[in-house]
Design a protein around this motif. Structure first.
Motif, PDB file in Angstrom:
ATOM      1  N   GLU A   1      62.356 103.453  20.799  1.00 59.54           N
ATOM      2  CA  GLU A   1      61.908 104.126  19.586  1.00 59.54           C
ATOM      3  C   GLU A   1      60.439 103.859  19.284  1.00 59.54           C
ATOM      4  O   GLU A   1      59.681 104.766  18.931  1.00 59.54           O
ATOM      5  N   THR A   2      60.032 102.591  19.453  1.00 64.90           N
ATOM      6  CA  THR A   2      58.655 102.224  19.135  1.00 64.90           C
ATOM      7  C   THR A   2      57.678 102.898  20.098  1.00 64.90           C
ATOM      8  O   THR A   2      56.646 103.435  19.680  1.00 64.90           O
ATOM      9  N   ALA A   3      58.026 102.906  21.381  1.00 60.17           N
ATOM     10  CA  ALA A   3      57.141 103.515  22.380  1.00 60.17           C
ATOM     11  C   ALA A   3      57.065 105.032  22.170  1.00 60.17           C
ATOM     12  O   ALA A   3      56.009 105.647  22.354  1.00 60.17           O
ATOM     13  N   ARG A   4      58.188 105.635  21.765  1.00 62.28           N
ATOM     14  CA  ARG A   4      58.159 107.071  21.481  1.00 62.28           C
ATOM     15  C   ARG A   4      57.221 107.358  20.316  1.00 62.28           C
ATOM     16  O   ARG A   4      56.438 108.305  20.343  1.00 62.28           O
ATOM     17  N   ALA A   5      57.304 106.500  19.268  1.00 60.34           N
ATOM     18  CA  ALA A   5      56.413 106.680  18.120  1.00 60.34           C
ATOM     19  C   ALA A   5      54.957 106.568  18.565  1.00 60.34           C
ATOM     20  O   ALA A   5      54.099 107.369  18.168  1.00 60.34           O
ATOM     21  N   ALA A   6      54.685 105.602  19.444  1.00 64.16           N
ATOM     22  CA  ALA A   6      53.315 105.404  19.908  1.00 64.16           C
ATOM     23  C   ALA A   6      52.848 106.611  20.733  1.00 64.16           C
ATOM     24  O   ALA A   6      51.702 107.055  20.612  1.00 64.16           O
ATOM     25  N   LEU A   7      53.759 107.140  21.547  1.00 65.60           N
ATOM     26  CA  LEU A   7      53.401 108.303  22.361  1.00 65.60           C
ATOM     27  C   LEU A   7      53.094 109.510  21.463  1.00 65.60           C
ATOM     28  O   LEU A   7      52.131 110.246  21.687  1.00 65.60           O
ATOM     29  N   ARG A   8      53.931 109.698  20.437  1.00 63.29           N
ATOM     30  CA  ARG A   8      53.673 110.793  19.483  1.00 63.29           C
ATOM     31  C   ARG A   8      52.309 110.623  18.846  1.00 63.29           C
ATOM     32  O   ARG A   8      51.543 111.571  18.709  1.00 63.29           O
ATOM     33  N   ALA A   9      52.016 109.364  18.443  1.00 61.33           N
ATOM     34  CA  ALA A   9      50.751 109.130  17.757  1.00 61.33           C
ATOM     35  C   ALA A   9      49.571 109.481  18.656  1.00 61.33           C
ATOM     36  O   ALA A   9      48.535 109.932  18.190  1.00 61.33           O
ATOM     37  N   ARG A  10      49.714 109.267  19.965  1.00 64.13           N
ATOM     38  CA  ARG A  10      48.588 109.510  20.864  1.00 64.13           C
ATOM     39  C   ARG A  10      48.517 110.949  21.367  1.00 64.13           C
ATOM     40  O   ARG A  10      47.460 111.535  21.447  1.00 64.13           O
ATOM     41  N   GLN A  11      49.692 111.523  21.692  1.00 64.13           N
ATOM     42  CA  GLN A  11      49.681 112.752  22.486  1.00 64.13           C
ATOM     43  C   GLN A  11      50.142 114.010  21.767  1.00 64.13           C
ATOM     44  O   GLN A  11      49.971 115.105  22.297  1.00 64.13           O
ATOM     45  N   ILE A  12      50.823 113.882  20.611  1.00 58.29           N
ATOM     46  CA  ILE A  12      51.436 115.071  20.023  1.00 58.29           C
ATOM     47  C   ILE A  12      50.888 115.347  18.630  1.00 58.29           C
ATOM     48  O   ILE A  12      50.662 114.427  17.830  1.00 58.29           O
ATOM     49  N   GLY A  13      50.675 116.634  18.347  1.00 55.79           N
ATOM     50  CA  GLY A  13      50.334 117.063  16.997  1.00 55.79           C
ATOM     51  C   GLY A  13      51.445 117.971  16.490  1.00 55.79           C
ATOM     52  O   GLY A  13      52.060 118.702  17.266  1.00 55.79           O
ATOM     53  N   PHE A  14      51.741 117.892  15.172  1.00 54.59           N
ATOM     54  CA  PHE A  14      52.856 118.661  14.621  1.00 54.59           C
ATOM     55  C   PHE A  14      52.412 119.604  13.520  1.00 54.59           C
ATOM     56  O   PHE A  14      51.553 119.265  12.705  1.00 54.59           O
ATOM     57  N   VAL A  15      53.028 120.791  13.511  1.00 53.44           N
ATOM     58  CA  VAL A  15      52.890 121.688  12.360  1.00 53.44           C
ATOM     59  C   VAL A  15      54.301 122.140  11.987  1.00 53.44           C
ATOM     60  O   VAL A  15      55.075 122.524  12.857  1.00 53.44           O
ATOM     61  N   PHE A  16      54.644 122.028  10.691  1.00 50.54           N
ATOM     62  CA  PHE A  16      55.997 122.356  10.256  1.00 50.54           C
ATOM     63  C   PHE A  16      56.001 123.582   9.358  1.00 50.54           C
ATOM     64  O   PHE A  16      55.013 123.891   8.703  1.00 50.54           O
ATOM     65  N   GLN A  17      57.183 124.197   9.296  1.00 47.54           N
ATOM     66  CA  GLN A  17      57.355 125.319   8.370  1.00 47.54           C
ATOM     67  C   GLN A  17      57.115 124.873   6.921  1.00 47.54           C
ATOM     68  O   GLN A  17      56.494 125.561   6.139  1.00 47.54           O
ATOM     69  N   ALA A  18      57.620 123.659   6.589  1.00 48.97           N
ATOM     70  CA  ALA A  18      57.542 123.185   5.195  1.00 48.97           C
ATOM     71  C   ALA A  18      56.270 122.364   4.935  1.00 48.97           C
ATOM     72  O   ALA A  18      56.241 121.552   4.018  1.00 48.97           O
ATOM     73  N   PHE A  19      55.225 122.569   5.730  1.00 49.72           N
ATOM     74  CA  PHE A  19      53.906 121.938   5.583  1.00 49.72           C
ATOM     75  C   PHE A  19      53.955 120.414   5.754  1.00 49.72           C
ATOM     76  O   PHE A  19      53.246 119.859   6.575  1.00 49.72           O
ATOM     77  N   HIS A  20      54.767 119.729   4.875  1.00 49.97           N
ATOM     78  CA  HIS A  20      54.847 118.272   4.900  1.00 49.97           C
ATOM     79  C   HIS A  20      53.483 117.601   4.823  1.00 49.97           C
ATOM     80  O   HIS A  20      53.081 116.859   5.694  1.00 49.97           O
ATOM     81  N   ILE A  21      52.784 117.930   3.730  1.00 53.38           N
ATOM     82  CA  ILE A  21      51.541 117.213   3.433  1.00 53.38           C
ATOM     83  C   ILE A  21      51.906 116.104   2.443  1.00 53.38           C
ATOM     84  O   ILE A  21      52.646 116.352   1.492  1.00 53.38           O
ATOM     85  N   LEU A  22      51.424 114.875   2.670  1.00 53.17           N
ATOM     86  CA  LEU A  22      51.780 113.770   1.770  1.00 53.17           C
ATOM     87  C   LEU A  22      51.145 114.024   0.404  1.00 53.17           C
ATOM     88  O   LEU A  22      49.920 114.102   0.293  1.00 53.17           O
ATOM     89  N   PRO A  23      51.960 114.156  -0.657  1.00 56.07           N
ATOM     90  CA  PRO A  23      51.438 114.575  -1.958  1.00 56.07           C
ATOM     91  C   PRO A  23      50.577 113.510  -2.624  1.00 56.07           C
ATOM     92  O   PRO A  23      49.795 113.818  -3.518  1.00 56.07           O
ATOM     93  N   THR A  24      50.697 112.248  -2.190  1.00 54.25           N
ATOM     94  CA  THR A  24      49.975 111.185  -2.888  1.00 54.25           C
ATOM     95  C   THR A  24      48.648 110.842  -2.206  1.00 54.25           C
ATOM     96  O   THR A  24      47.943 109.952  -2.656  1.00 54.25           O
ATOM     97  N   LEU A  25      48.338 111.536  -1.115  1.00 53.62           N
ATOM     98  CA  LEU A  25      47.039 111.319  -0.460  1.00 53.62           C
ATOM     99  C   LEU A  25      46.191 112.576  -0.611  1.00 53.62           C
ATOM    100  O   LEU A  25      46.721 113.691  -0.699  1.00 53.62           O
ATOM    101  N   THR A  26      44.881 112.398  -0.594  1.00 55.40           N
ATOM    102  CA  THR A  26      44.002 113.559  -0.697  1.00 55.40           C
ATOM    103  C   THR A  26      44.029 114.340   0.629  1.00 55.40           C
ATOM    104  O   THR A  26      44.576 113.871   1.622  1.00 55.40           O
ATOM    105  N   VAL A  27      43.413 115.519   0.611  1.00 52.47           N
ATOM    106  CA  VAL A  27      43.365 116.355   1.808  1.00 52.47           C
ATOM    107  C   VAL A  27      42.745 115.587   2.977  1.00 52.47           C
ATOM    108  O   VAL A  27      43.315 115.507   4.069  1.00 52.47           O
TER     109      VAL A  27
END
Ligand SMILES: Nc1ncnc2c1ncn2[C@@H]1O[C@H](COP(=O)(O)OP(=O)(O)OP(=O)(O)O)[C@@H](O)[C@H]1O
Ligand SMILES: [Mg+2]
Lengths: 838, 220
Positions: free
Chosen positions: B74-100
């Motif tokens: 699980e940890t290595a998968r998370a690390a791989l995502r962090a390095r190699q993958i970018g995501f765009v979702f239908q529901a945006f999923h922007i963190l509401p408590t952080l600025t743009v």
């Protein structure tokens, strides 16, 4: 710290200001109480041992009589002085005298200035510079600065010392410059003190300094074997152990209360962090998808817990210091226990304990965050991203028998624990039993909930009520958290109310028993003047009956606090007329054997049974006495022995009353007080009517439990707040479902009513269980903790009106809290929630 | 950039597997549209590729070094995502408590890039998605189209080799959808990343290099 972690913490503080700051305050409260108690006690103990040290110096051994009326024969002192291992022996007479013009008796220490100089430098007198001869040998006394200030006297003035029927008019020959501003005592040459107040061929105690190459412990062991039975050899360490034993149980009890406050703080952090995790489950899922590792998802919640706990604990330290300061300023350095009555106390905030309490606060908040952090780490990312927070699917119990058996086992465990004896004087098993009872209460909550739903399911309910029922049933984790908080806080509050109530009723009845006379006369620790006693013996007084009583102390075990010896005029054949016995009386097998009646604490501490004989260190020897019975005593925690004045005289003791119980003739109450008034004024005696003593005793009782009331109120508030937080979170978690209901035409008012009802349901369940647990814990406190910690036994008495009143009040407050949460529910942006973008 | 071979997945409690023996390749700079009926398993496939769900069999190799995500914990998968993958979702999923800007910086922080090292990168991306001047705004004050452009910037900021997008324009009106899609495709090509875009829209699908259709019988 990692930037992202910091951003998230900041966001959390910004968006959930009320919840985080209240959790922080709760932690602060727990730390503050614990730290304040620590500071006050540490200061009081330090004061005590400082006072002890300046009077006692630092001898290697002290030889004293076991009986406070006893003394050390000069022959013994001389024999010890001849021992080559002894560097010096300082004989001391330590007595109490009354100074004309001073309200309370003073300590007068007679010593030999030359031999005392090395061992007790603080007691070195400074002579009046104008005097030609050395006044210490001419019978002058030296007063500490505090006494001079209090008497408003100057060096050179004449004063009259008085003890019982003996008087000594002398000169204030100088002061004691090395003594602190709070230490009130007089010093004089031992020969003069002996001539006026002491036994002729003995001293009060002998302090021994050994040569440097002698092993003190071995020397003490060797000497102890040779000493006559009435004498006791003490090491300086014994004294410290005694002082700390004196208040140990009381301090531990207060600390347990502080710990409870801290635990409720931890609970609040738990509720806050659990709801924080639930509310942000999609956000955490997103971060997980973007590559935040599971470990860091766990750490983030723990960090947020610490971010609440550390500032909270720091605030708590400051608050605790302020509290301790206010307490010592307002009430003196004593937490209502009555153990230390030094004047002003200086608080010394040492860094190590402060760090300890800081760590405790941080740990409590960390503990509260552990389960939420674990849940957060366990969230399935893909699911949480779309559907939000998922409670861990709990394995359904295969048969309902399993949890029932588990509860039964826990109940048996609690019962077993409450039967265990004290552990090194502390009721630790009793506290453990209380913890287990709370666990039972929390574990029983889902059961009771299911049962109530079973009952309600069949009822034809309107939509609002049905929704509320369903909500409670569908969010078991949240409902359990909310109910758990209420169960714990209400159980603790109810149990304290029950324990204090039982105690108060018992003390009230006991006061009736121990105060049979309408009027009491008391001199503080010095014998009553002979002329008063002679006058009372004449037939023309307004008194029908007068009984005298004298107090002294005995050392049964040098490492335990002293035992009170009460010599009083009572009928050897009918002691029950004066003492409240707890069981049957035993008749001595032999007319000549002296009889004593021991107090309940004495029986508990030393394991003495009625009907047995006992050797008591009385009057300089070891005397065999018969234990005739056990009487109830709530005022002397470390034990008391009562002996009849006749028996005492027969043993060769001189009975000098310092308290009198007086029965005025019918209708002569006022005359009686008028008759006593001149004596009281002249000799600083206290005259009190029984009603006043009762009132004062109960007032002191109430004051000493005031701290616990404050803690109960705090616990209740925290429980209620936990309810509000979890309800609000529950609303948020079901936002989509509620929004759907809204879209289906369920209006906001109905929604609000459903949420309020839900809170009321949870509160009723919590209060019912809390009440049951409270009664059980109250019984443990009354029957296990109190006897083990304080050696006080009493019947259980449940003040139902107060307990039920508190329950009703809590329910009302819970409904108000639910209403607040409901308002949040009705403010949900329904359209946005339905669109799924939050 | 992405190489899937022999992939099989069956949900627990489900009767037949969603897919088995599935083969799929996305080259660098290539954009691939994934279409198919609702419930056929498009999102599940994306989740498997991202390591959010575990595949039953097969390998999924990601990035220039072709690391197989199936074999990682699980940890290595998370690390791989962090390095190699970018995501765009239908529901945006922007963190509401952080600025743009903070939202866009999150992938950089997850890769351990110090924030101070990359201020220009965030500005450049804001420019690239047409949100110049939005850095300090709070997400609650943005429209859906703007939010999705923030999501695109966030998906690209750490120069991943693979972009996974699940119905990125599903919540947007046609005109906004077109604009957002343009931004996404332009930037993916410019960064020489590969992109797998799940969509129900023919218009979106046609603008990709290739269109794959997922059916119960496999990919076509
Ligand atoms: N965790 C799960 N457990 C069991 N079945 C699941 C799970 N997640 C999805 N499914 C099922 O797998 C199938 C494929 O779901 P998936 O979300 O991948 O479809 P999709 O192609 O993305 O559909 P849509 O176009 O509607 O988004 C569906 O039938 C769904 O019910
Ligand atoms: Mg899908």
């Amino acid at each position: 710290m990692n930037t992202l972690a910091w951003w998230l913490i900041r966001a959390q503080f910004r968006t959930r200001r009320v919840a985080t700051s209240l959790s922080m305050l709760a932690i602060a409260l727990g730390v503050a109480l614990g730290y304040a108690i620590h500071l006050i006690n540490a200061a009081a103990l330090a004061d005590f041992s400082r006072a002890m040290n300046s009077v006692q110096g630092e001898p290697d051994a002290v030889i004293v009589g076991r009986d406070s009326a006893g003394s050390v024969p000069l022959t013994v002192v001389e024999a010890i002085a001849r021992d080559p291992a002894v560097q010096s022996v300082v004989p001391v007479i330590d007595t109490r005298v009354r100074l004309a013009g001073a309200p309370a008796p003073l300590r007068l220490i007679g010593l030999d200035v030359f031999s005392a100089a090395t061992m007790m430098p603080k007691l070195m007198p400074r002579q009046d510079a104008t005097a030609t001869d050395a006044p210490i040998f001419a019978g002058g006394v030296f007063a500490s600065p505090a006494v001079l200030r209090q008497l408003n006297a100057a060096i050179g003035d004449t004063v009259t010392l008085q003890r019982g029927d003996r008087q000594w008019t002398t000169r204030l020959a100088g002061d004691l410059p090395a003594l602190g501003p709070d230490e009130r005592l007089l010093v004089a040459d031992i020969a003069w003190v002996q001539a006026h107040f002491g036994p002729d061929d003995a001293v009060g105690e002998a302090r021994v300094r050994l040569t440097p190459d002698t092993d003190p412990a071995a020397w003490r062991d060797e000497l102890a074997r040779r000493l006559p039975p009435g004498l006791l050899l003490r090491a300086a360490d014994d004294e410290n152990a005694r002082v700390s034993n004196l208040s140990l149980a009381y301090r531990v009890n207060l600390n347990v209360l502080a710990l409870v406050a801290l635990l409720t703080g931890a609970f609040l952090v738990f509720a806050t962090q659990l709801t924080a995790v639930a509310q942000r489950s999609t956000q955490f899922a997103l971060l997980g998808v973007l590559g935040l590792s599971p470990r860091r998802r766990l750490l983030q919640v723990l960090l947020e817990g610490l971010a609440i706990g550390v500032p909270g604990a720091l605030l708590g330290l400051a608050l605790g210091y302020a509290l301790a300061l206010a307490f010592t300023r307002l009430l003196g350095g004593d937490l209502g226990g009555g153990f230390f009555s030094t004047g002003t106390t200086t608080l010394v905030p040492a860094p190590l304990p402060a760090l300890g309490f800081l760590a405790l606060g941080a740990l409590a908040s960390l503990a509260g965050a552990v389960y939420p952090a674990y849940l957060n780490r366990r969230q399935a990312l893909a699911h949480a991203l779309h559907a939000g927070f998922a409670q861990t699917p709990r394995a359904r119990p295969a048969r309902p028998l399993v949890p029932a058996l588990r509860l039964l086992a826990l109940a048996l465990l609690a019962g077993g624990l409450s039967r265990l004896p004290a552990w090194s004087g502390l009721p630790l098993a009793g506290y453990a039993a209380i913890a287990v009872l709370l666990v039972i209460g929390i574990a029983a909550a889902p059961w009771l909930t299911r049962w109530i739903f079973g009952l309600c399911a069949g009822l034809p309910l309107p939509a609002t009520q049905r929704i509320a029922l369903q909500n409670v049933a569908q969010a078991p984790l949240m409902a359990q958290v909310a109910a758990g908080g209420l169960i714990v806080s209400f159980a603790l509050t109810a149990s304290m109310v029950i324990m204090v109530g039982s105690f108060r009723v018992a003390v009230d009845r006991w006061l009736d028993d121990v105060l049979p006379a309408p009027l009491y006369l008391r001199s503080k620790a010095t014998p009553l003047p002979e002329d008063l006693l002679a006058a009372l013996a004449r037939p023309d007084t307004p008194f029908a009956r007068v009984e005298g009583m004298a107090h002294a102390t005995l050392t049964l075990d040098p490492r335990r606090p002293n035992v009170t010896l009460i010599v009083r005029e009572l009928d050897r054949l009918d002691p029950a007329a004066r003492l409240p016995f707890t069981g049957p009386l035993s008749v001595p097998p032999d007319e000549t054997l002296p009889v004593v009646w021991i107090s309940e604490p004495l029986r508990e501490i030393y394991g003495i049974a009625p009907g047995q004989t006992l050797r008591l260190p009385l009057l300089g020897g070891s005397v065999e006495v018969f234990v005739g019975g056990v009487w109830r005593d709530y005022s002397r925690q470390f034990g008391a022995v009562t002996i009849g004045a006749d028996d005492y005289r027969r043993l060769g003791g001189r009975f000098q009353a310092n308290d009198l119980a007086l029965w005025p003739r019918p209708g002569q109450n006022a005359a009686a007080e008028t008759w006593l008034a001149p004596y009281a004024r002249r000799d600083g005696l206290e005259v009190a009517e029984t009603a006043e003593i009762r009132q004062l005793s109960l007032a002191i009782f109430d004051k000493s439990f005031a701290v616990t009331y404050a803690l109960e109120a705090a616990a209740m508030l925290i429980g209620l707040f936990g309810l509000a937080v979890t309800l609000a979170a529950g609303v948020w978690l079901r936002a989509r479902e509620l929004a759907t209901l809204g879209a289906l035409g369920f209006n906001r008012r109905m929604l609000g009513r459903a949420v309020t009802l839900e809170g009321a349901l949870i509160a009723i369940i919590g209060l019912l269980i809390g009440l049951a647990c409270g009664v059980a814990i109250g019984a443990v406190l009354t029957h296990v903790v109190n006897p083990q910690a304080f050696h006080w036994r009493m019947p259980l008495h449940i003040p139902w009106p107060t307990v039920l009143g508190a329950a009703a009040l809590t329910l009302a407050a819970a409904i108000a809290a639910s209403h607040a949460a409901a308002r949040q529910a009705t403010r949900l942006p329904l359209a946005q929630v339905l669109a799924g973008s939050q | 950039m992405l190489n899937v071979t022999g992939l099989a997945k069956r949900h627990a409690n489900a009767g037949r597997p969603l897919f088995s023996g599935l083969e799929l390749t996305v080259a660098a700079g290539e954009t691939v549209a994934l279409v198919g009926e609702s419930g056929v398993g498009k999102s599940t496939l994306l989740n498997c590729i991202a390591g959010l769900e575990t595949a039953d069999a097969g390998s999924i190799r990601i990035g220039p070094r072709a690391v197989d995500i199936v074999g990682l914990d699980e940890t290595a998968r998370a690390a791989l995502r962090a390095r190699q993958i970018g995501f765009v979702f239908q529901a945006f999923h922007i963190l509401p408590t952080l600025t743009v800007a903070q939202n866009i910086a999150v992938p950089l922080l997850l890769r351990g890039v110090p924030l101070k090292a990359q201020p220009a990168r965030i500005d450049a991306l804001l420019d690239a998605v047409g949100l110049r001047g939005f850095a300090g705004r709070w997400p609650t004050t943005l429209s859906g189209g703007e939010l999705q452009r923030v999501a695109i910037a966030r998906a690209l900021v750490h120069r991943p080799s693979l972009i996974l997008a699940d119905e990125p324009t599903g919540n947007l009106d046609p005109r906004t959808a077109d604009e957002v899609l343009t931004r996404l495709l332009d930037n993916v090509r410019q960064q020489q990343a590969g992109a797998l875009i799940v969509t129900h829209s023919q218009q979106v699908a046609r603008r990709c290099h290739r269109i794959l259709t997922l059916t119960p019988d496999g990919l076509r």
